[in-house]
Scaffold this active site. Structure first.
Site, PDB file in Angstrom:
ATOM      1  N   GLU A 157       7.230   3.523   9.231  1.00  0.00           N
ATOM      2  CA  GLU A 157       5.780   3.502   9.386  1.00  0.00           C
ATOM      3  C   GLU A 157       5.387   2.875  10.716  1.00  0.00           C
ATOM      4  OE1 GLU A 157       1.669   2.268   7.028  1.00  0.00           O
ATOM      5  OE2 GLU A 157       3.612   1.619   6.236  1.00  0.00           O
ATOM      6  N   GLU A 251      -3.660   5.346   0.548  1.00  0.00           N
ATOM      7  CA  GLU A 251      -3.447   3.904   0.474  1.00  0.00           C
ATOM      8  C   GLU A 251      -4.782   3.198   0.592  1.00  0.00           C
ATOM      9  OE1 GLU A 251       0.064   1.474   2.215  1.00  0.00           O
ATOM     10  OE2 GLU A 251      -1.534   1.358   3.717  1.00  0.00           O
TER      11      GLU A 251
END
Length: 309
Positions: A157, A251
């Site tokens: 990420e 998210e």
């Protein structure tokens, strides 16, 4: 009777971070979250970081199999086990931590491992020297190749500057992936972090497309995708029109959902929402609007309407 676009099933592969809905991955939390997510059509969840030694993998795997949900794990590093360290023993321990997370992923029946495998998460304090970044990339690339042998896609990420100094932009991510020497190491972009670092979010996604496998959708305030500074429908539409065919993730974080230590670590001081299932319902509407506006989405809607005639 004419079918409305909202009646046509959306074909995108969408995952939900489990902490959107519940505080942890305990059996009680899974029992609460999984059936509610499946009712929304979600069959993929991102798990919070787990300790492989303390995880009841059999019961978790049984729960995922029962609800036909596929888990995505998160791998990370810690002080003393860090592939970006200048200490050889710490680098070796960091690789071992990634391999443990990889074994856990396989044991849970997952086919994807996300996370921050390239260094420590948190306030960076100072930049990591280029030599250490390149060595970290090489070590992470080795684990990505091992993951591919197990049928698991490994991503890393891209975080904002307040959480790491190693990789903050899509351009840096592409350089890191190339430095890894692995064709199997994939990129995970998150619009929350991109809104901090990228001057052109759509262009950054386009740049990362050759390596992009996970596009996570998060709003500027960590709350509902329908409210914030990031134009999520436009991001989805343009990514699809540019050729992105990977997974999407949702998210969001709220202090009323997270455990307090986790909320503190993530600097979640407010409660932008209270009901994670309602947030996911809103997220799917937002994602659908971007999909329906894309060339691929419009084509699928036309074909589905034709099949209904």
């Amino acid at each position: 009777m004419t079918a409305h676009a909202s009646d046509i099933p959306m074909t995108l592969d969408v995952a939900c971070h489990l902490n959107v809905v519940v505080a942890d991955a305990s059996p009680e939390s899974l029992e609460q979250a999984l059936p509610a997510l499946v009712d929304l059509g979600i069959h993929r969840v991102v798990l919070p970081p787990l300790d492989p030694a303390a995880t009841d993998t059999r019961s978790m795997r049984d729960a995922f199999a029962h609800w036909e949900v596929s888990p995505i794990t998160i791998a990370g590093q810690a002080p003393g086990a860090d592939v970006s360290s200048d200490d050889a023993d710490e680098r070796a321990a960091g690789v071992d931590a990634l391999r443990q997370a990889l074994r856990l992923t396989a044991e849970l029946g997952g086919d994807q491992m996300n996370g921050v495998p390239y260094g420590l998460f948190g306030s960076p304090g100072a930049p990591v020297p280029r030599q250490r970044v390149e060595e970290a990339a090489r070590l992470v690339g080795q684990v990505a190749d091992e993951a591919a042998d197990l049928g698991i896609a490994m991503t890393f990420e891209v975080l904002n500057r307040y959480e790491t100094s190693v990789v903050n932009t899509a351009a840096q991510a592409m350089r890191f992936a190339e430095a890894s020497g692995s064709e199997n190491l994939r990129i995970h972009l998150d619009t929350f972090h991109m809104a901090v670092e990228e001057s052109d979010l759509e262009g950054a996604i386009r740049l990362a497309l050759p390596r992009l496998s996970y596009l996570e959708l998060g709003q500027s305030g960590r709350g509902a995708l329908s409210g914030g500074a990031v134009d999520i429908p436009q991001i989805v539409r343009q990514a699809l029109d540019d050729g992105y065919r990977g997974r999407f993730g949702v998210e969001a974080f709220s202090r009323t959902v997270l455990a307090e230590p986790v909320a503190d670590m993530l600097a979640i001081w407010r409660a932008p929402y209270d009901d994670g299932i309602e947030l996911m319902r809103d997220a799917l509407r937002v994602i659908r609007s971007g999909w329906a506006a894309s060339t691929a989405g419009r084509r699928e809607i036309r074909l589905a309407r034709g099949a209904m005639v």
